[in-house]
Scaffold this motif. Sequence first.
Motif, PDB file in Angstrom:
ATOM      1  N   ARG A   1     -23.693  25.810  -2.985  1.00 56.64           N
ATOM      2  CA  ARG A   1     -24.751  26.342  -3.466  1.00 56.64           C
ATOM      3  C   ARG A   1     -24.468  27.115  -4.781  1.00 56.64           C
ATOM      4  O   ARG A   1     -23.156  26.793  -5.148  1.00 56.64           O
ATOM      5  CB  ARG A   1     -25.247  27.607  -2.643  1.00 56.64           C
ATOM      6  N   LYS A   2     -25.226  27.859  -5.419  1.00 60.43           N
ATOM      7  CA  LYS A   2     -24.970  28.524  -6.770  1.00 60.43           C
ATOM      8  C   LYS A   2     -23.792  29.262  -6.909  1.00 60.43           C
ATOM      9  O   LYS A   2     -23.313  29.518  -7.958  1.00 60.43           O
ATOM     10  CB  LYS A   2     -26.282  29.019  -7.270  1.00 60.43           C
ATOM     11  N   ASN A   3     -23.528  30.009  -5.774  1.00 63.47           N
ATOM     12  CA  ASN A   3     -22.419  31.021  -5.834  1.00 63.47           C
ATOM     13  C   ASN A   3     -20.962  30.590  -5.652  1.00 63.47           C
ATOM     14  O   ASN A   3     -20.323  31.313  -5.454  1.00 63.47           O
ATOM     15  CB  ASN A   3     -22.762  32.184  -4.825  1.00 63.47           C
ATOM     16  N   ILE A   4     -20.980  29.249  -5.796  1.00 63.28           N
ATOM     17  CA  ILE A   4     -19.658  28.642  -5.683  1.00 63.28           C
ATOM     18  C   ILE A   4     -19.497  27.675  -6.675  1.00 63.28           C
ATOM     19  O   ILE A   4     -20.556  27.276  -7.215  1.00 63.28           O
ATOM     20  CB  ILE A   4     -19.262  28.111  -4.156  1.00 63.28           C
ATOM     21  N   ASP A   5     -18.196  27.371  -7.054  1.00 63.44           N
ATOM     22  CA  ASP A   5     -17.946  26.539  -8.191  1.00 63.44           C
ATOM     23  C   ASP A   5     -18.551  25.155  -7.650  1.00 63.44           C
ATOM     24  O   ASP A   5     -18.511  24.696  -6.642  1.00 63.44           O
ATOM     25  CB  ASP A   5     -16.405  26.164  -8.302  1.00 63.44           C
ATOM     26  N   LYS A   6     -19.248  24.537  -8.750  1.00 64.68           N
ATOM     27  CA  LYS A   6     -19.819  23.101  -8.748  1.00 64.68           C
ATOM     28  C   LYS A   6     -18.889  22.143  -8.266  1.00 64.68           C
ATOM     29  O   LYS A   6     -19.189  21.128  -7.817  1.00 64.68           O
ATOM     30  CB  LYS A   6     -20.594  22.838  -9.987  1.00 64.68           C
ATOM     31  N   ARG A   7     -17.795  22.313  -8.650  1.00 61.98           N
ATOM     32  CA  ARG A   7     -16.591  21.152  -8.109  1.00 61.98           C
ATOM     33  C   ARG A   7     -16.034  21.501  -6.766  1.00 61.98           C
ATOM     34  O   ARG A   7     -15.080  20.529  -6.323  1.00 61.98           O
ATOM     35  CB  ARG A   7     -15.502  21.248  -9.436  1.00 61.98           C
ATOM     36  N   LYS A   8     -16.594  22.578  -6.083  1.00 57.04           N
ATOM     37  CA  LYS A   8     -15.955  22.860  -4.916  1.00 57.04           C
ATOM     38  C   LYS A   8     -17.089  22.789  -3.748  1.00 57.04           C
ATOM     39  O   LYS A   8     -18.391  22.664  -4.051  1.00 57.04           O
ATOM     40  CB  LYS A   8     -15.565  24.374  -4.821  1.00 57.04           C
ATOM     41  N   LYS A   9     -16.498  22.679  -2.355  1.00 60.38           N
ATOM     42  CA  LYS A   9     -17.709  22.809  -1.406  1.00 60.38           C
ATOM     43  C   LYS A   9     -16.934  23.727  -0.271  1.00 60.38           C
ATOM     44  O   LYS A   9     -15.640  23.773  -0.221  1.00 60.38           O
ATOM     45  CB  LYS A   9     -17.870  21.186  -0.751  1.00 60.38           C
TER      46      LYS A   9
END
Length: 795
Positions: A747-755
């Motif tokens: 989601r938005k509150n974590i780095d786009k390169r992460k999960k």
Amino acid sequence: MIVNTKWLKQYTEIPFSPEELEEKLTFLGLEATIIKNPADKIGDVIISEIKEITPHPNADRLRICRVSTGTDEMDVVCGAPNVKVGQKVPLAKVGTTLPGGITLKPIKIRGVESRGMLCAEDELGLSDNHEGIMVLDENAPVGTELRDYLSANGVSFDIDLTSNRPDCASHIGVARDITLLTGKDLRIPEIEFTESDEPVRNYVDVEIVNTTGCPRYAARVICGVKVGPSPEWLVKFLTSVGLRSINNVVDAANFVLLETGHPLHTFDYRMIDGKKIVVRSAFDGEEVETLDGVRRELTKDVLLICDAKKPVAIAGIMGLANSEIKDDTTDILIESAYFDPATIRKGSKYLGLQTDASYRFERGADPEAVIYAINRLSDLVVRLAGGSVCQGVIDRYPRKIVQPEITVRFKRVNSILGIAFEPNWVAEKFIRLGCVITNRDDESITIIAPSWRPDLEREIDMIEEIVRIYGMHIVPNAKSMGIHPDFGAAGDYELIEKLRTRIANYGLYEVYNNSLVNKEFTEFGIQNFVPVKVKNPLSQDMAYLRTTLIPGLLQTAKRNLNRQNTDLPLFEFGFVQHYNPESETHAQEFQKFAILLSGYIEDKYWGYERRKADLFILKGIIQDIATQFGVREVSYKSEQHPHFDRLIMADINETQLAYFGQVSQNYLLKKWSIENPVFVLEGDISNLLQNTKTDKQYKELPVFPGIQRDISILVDLKVKVADVEKLVCNKGGVYLREVKFYDLYQRKNIDKRKKSLTFNLVFQAADRTLQDAEVDDIMVTIHKILEDELGARLR
């Protein structure tokens, strides 16, 4: 295929009665049935001779024929247009009952008494011909009963040929098989005609554009023929095998077809533009008019014979109206060719048109009979219609058909058939079959199969010929039988049935699809296997053995979706085949199972919301199957393939267990006109069984409680859940019992390169209750390993 004993005896001696021959041909594999002679139903009809013809005084279209029976003369009123003085004709006298049930009575026709009736063929029940009275051979004995005379024309047999015996679609072919039983010689007619000084190349040239469809094409030209009626002997021959006479040129071509089994075609040479024959594929939408007067639209799958400007025949099927032999034809071009069976079959199927020619070509004509057949017809045409044969023959043979060399081991023959055959007997029968022996020793014999037997390719084919000639009906029964139970096979059967039951318990419906498919079906799949082509398919839709089960399921899905049945939980068990040149049959077989899901996978129920098909259901099925069969450590990896929007491989120790994925929407829409999402799975049963652990181990239920811990980590997008699970299991220590993945968060509150991945871990000891501090220490170790190996960070 109809053959006649009178004509068979032209090619070999037959020391059997018709009933004996019927039985012996059937035992040879040529299922023969005697055709009842319609002449047997003819009553007291006798052969008479027309002595005199006078006009009827009261009718312009009637004539009074004075006929003689040898012992008596009488007047008969006749309206047939073909009566002539001196003809031998059937006479039904007063009191005779004809096959139609009519009994002749004394009658006056327009004031003239008629003491009988001169009969046409249809009135005698011999054919549907009513063009005139039946005219017999000039040597027919006057006063003889007609049925006795006609019975001398031989007994006809209807032979039900199997698709692998095109050589017996001829009198010579059947006669050759008879020599296998009698040991008598096979007599092939000699050819005697004189060529003119005019070279055939001055009249015609041949170009083969489609060499696949036409590996060989030959042509001759005969000038100065006179088209007319056929002689009585030729008419009798054609009638005895169910054909009607047309004219001497066409009848001669039909005679050679039925004699040799090789179809030929005759063209009116003046209709051939540009002195050229071109063999090519038709264009899509091209139209032609065939000899039967039907206008037909063609596709590129149809092979055409053309001149320099236009089509003149549909190759191997039927000629066209624009080049047929007519009464005023004087010069003819003769075609003799070998056409590819699959090409002719495809064209015949598309046109819905089967002829005597296509029947033979699509089963496999003799490529080496091309020249003999064209010379045999040339000889007959010159005898029957006159003319001169141009010097030479145009023979284009761009794709040489090579016959296989086959080695037959005597020990193998005796092992399979259970009979000790003498090698000399085997060799003699092979020679009579037409084989050429290239090598022979005490252990084996090597032969080249005859060109007229396309079905002889392997050792087992020749062994089948041996027992066919010997006689299956006289093979002795075994006095004892040795049985060697294969307990492994029985065990596999039980496991396969267990798998079938397991999949059915998921709520899926089993279907059965045809294992014969079209070529397009074999092009689907993640591996480019070479398909196995059927030699004599019933149609091009069944020309290949399937290489995968998925297209059959897609076809079933399409059929259901077209009928508004949108919820499809389907599965299938079946065999697939791949081409393998090292195999004796050139095919390798594998047993597969496949699943197709589309729409909702559960029935409507008020207590819960129905779930739609997705990849995770298929993965759950694979995981459950693996668990039930004792398979450990199934690994998953994502792959790319044009037939799938998403594709996952499930492997066991680097061996493929199955693949599953969502079929590409573009592929579904383009190839199948399916708009709904479709998910498929295909598994290899052999690989599953090889890794199955059948020895079950039982453990006591744990007495002491376990401790659960959840762990949520941030990792790079490229990190796979399977990699995390494997690492945790390897480093989790002896107390780690289970690792469950249950949440993915992006989601938005974590780095786009992460999960974010969340797992549930269960720890348990068999001999005591674990302390929280012990589990906390293990978790610290796991956190450290995940950080070092995968760059993971706790959330």
